[in-house]
Scaffold this motif. Sequence first.
Motif, PDB file in Angstrom:
ATOM      1  N   ILE A 131     -18.903 -20.487  26.648  1.00  0.00           N
ATOM      2  CA  ILE A 131     -19.929 -20.159  25.660  1.00  0.00           C
ATOM      3  C   ILE A 131     -19.473 -18.981  24.814  1.00  0.00           C
ATOM      4  CG2 ILE A 131     -22.295 -19.392  25.336  1.00  0.00           C
ATOM      5  CD1 ILE A 131     -22.931 -20.735  28.036  1.00  0.00           C
ATOM      6  N   GLU A 132     -19.499 -19.148  23.496  1.00  0.00           N
ATOM      7  CA  GLU A 132     -19.184 -18.062  22.571  1.00  0.00           C
ATOM      8  C   GLU A 132     -20.485 -17.390  22.165  1.00  0.00           C
ATOM      9  OE1 GLU A 132     -16.348 -18.873  19.437  1.00  0.00           O
ATOM     10  OE2 GLU A 132     -15.842 -20.761  20.428  1.00  0.00           O
TER      11      GLU A 132
ATOM     12  N   MET B 257      -5.431 -11.235  17.455  1.00  0.00           N
ATOM     13  CA  MET B 257      -6.869 -11.405  17.410  1.00  0.00           C
ATOM     14  C   MET B 257      -7.392 -11.442  18.835  1.00  0.00           C
ATOM     15  SD  MET B 257      -8.993 -14.580  15.819  1.00  0.00           S
ATOM     16  CE  MET B 257     -10.714 -14.365  15.530  1.00  0.00           C
ATOM     17  N   LYS B 258      -8.530 -10.789  19.038  1.00  0.00           N
ATOM     18  CA  LYS B 258      -9.149 -10.746  20.362  1.00  0.00           C
ATOM     19  C   LYS B 258     -10.469 -11.502  20.321  1.00  0.00           C
ATOM     20  CE  LYS B 258      -9.647  -7.224  23.867  1.00  0.00           C
ATOM     21  NZ  LYS B 258      -9.655  -5.772  24.106  1.00  0.00           N
ATOM     22  N   LYS B 259     -10.719 -12.298  21.342  1.00  0.00           N
ATOM     23  CA  LYS B 259     -11.932 -13.114  21.400  1.00  0.00           C
ATOM     24  C   LYS B 259     -12.524 -13.015  22.798  1.00  0.00           C
ATOM     25  CE  LYS B 259     -14.393 -16.535  19.546  1.00  0.00           C
ATOM     26  NZ  LYS B 259     -15.112 -16.478  18.329  1.00  0.00           N
ATOM     27  N   THR B 260     -13.846 -12.909  22.895  1.00  0.00           N
ATOM     28  CA  THR B 260     -14.542 -12.874  24.174  1.00  0.00           C
ATOM     29  C   THR B 260     -15.497 -14.059  24.252  1.00  0.00           C
ATOM     30  OG1 THR B 260     -14.434 -10.470  24.235  1.00  0.00           O
ATOM     31  CG2 THR B 260     -16.053 -11.519  25.666  1.00  0.00           C
ATOM     32  N   VAL B 261     -15.437 -14.782  25.348  1.00  0.00           N
ATOM     33  CA  VAL B 261     -16.357 -15.889  25.616  1.00  0.00           C
ATOM     34  C   VAL B 261     -16.868 -15.735  27.045  1.00  0.00           C
ATOM     35  CG1 VAL B 261     -15.280 -17.482  23.990  1.00  0.00           C
ATOM     36  CG2 VAL B 261     -14.528 -17.471  26.345  1.00  0.00           C
TER      37      VAL B 261
ATOM     38  N   LEU C 186     -14.494 -14.007  29.738  1.00  0.00           N
ATOM     39  CA  LEU C 186     -13.098 -14.329  29.465  1.00  0.00           C
ATOM     40  C   LEU C 186     -12.716 -13.628  28.172  1.00  0.00           C
ATOM     41  CD1 LEU C 186     -11.411 -17.806  29.541  1.00  0.00           C
ATOM     42  CD2 LEU C 186     -11.104 -16.300  27.619  1.00  0.00           C
ATOM     43  N   VAL C 187     -11.693 -12.776  28.240  1.00  0.00           N
ATOM     44  CA  VAL C 187     -11.195 -12.083  27.055  1.00  0.00           C
ATOM     45  C   VAL C 187      -9.777 -12.589  26.818  1.00  0.00           C
ATOM     46  CG1 VAL C 187     -10.624  -9.863  26.012  1.00  0.00           C
ATOM     47  CG2 VAL C 187     -12.585 -10.042  27.565  1.00  0.00           C
ATOM     48  N   ILE C 188      -9.553 -13.025  25.602  1.00  0.00           N
ATOM     49  CA  ILE C 188      -8.237 -13.567  25.259  1.00  0.00           C
ATOM     50  C   ILE C 188      -7.737 -12.901  23.984  1.00  0.00           C
ATOM     51  CG2 ILE C 188      -9.196 -15.517  23.978  1.00  0.00           C
ATOM     52  CD1 ILE C 188      -6.895 -17.197  25.180  1.00  0.00           C
TER      53      ILE C 188
END
Length: 73
Positions: free
Chosen positions: A71-72, A1-5, A41-43
């Motif tokens: 912050i999302e 899963m990829k998430k950007t904040v 930030l990309v995780i």
Amino acid sequence: MKKTVYLDGLECASCANKMERAIAKLEGVHMININFATTKLVIEADEDQMNTILSQAKTIIKKLEPDTEMIEK
């Protein structure tokens, strides 16, 4: 899963580098990138661990840069 904040208030490139290295060591993290210029930030991590990883990342960020907010969007 990829998430950007986004890291609101990030003012230190060296601190961003330290954050990136510390978060990369968390269990379940496959990839992490902090772009200082865009404060993004990309995780990429295991989906079942993402909430825990984001919580741990927030703690790391606060320790290194107390005025920075994750912050999302």
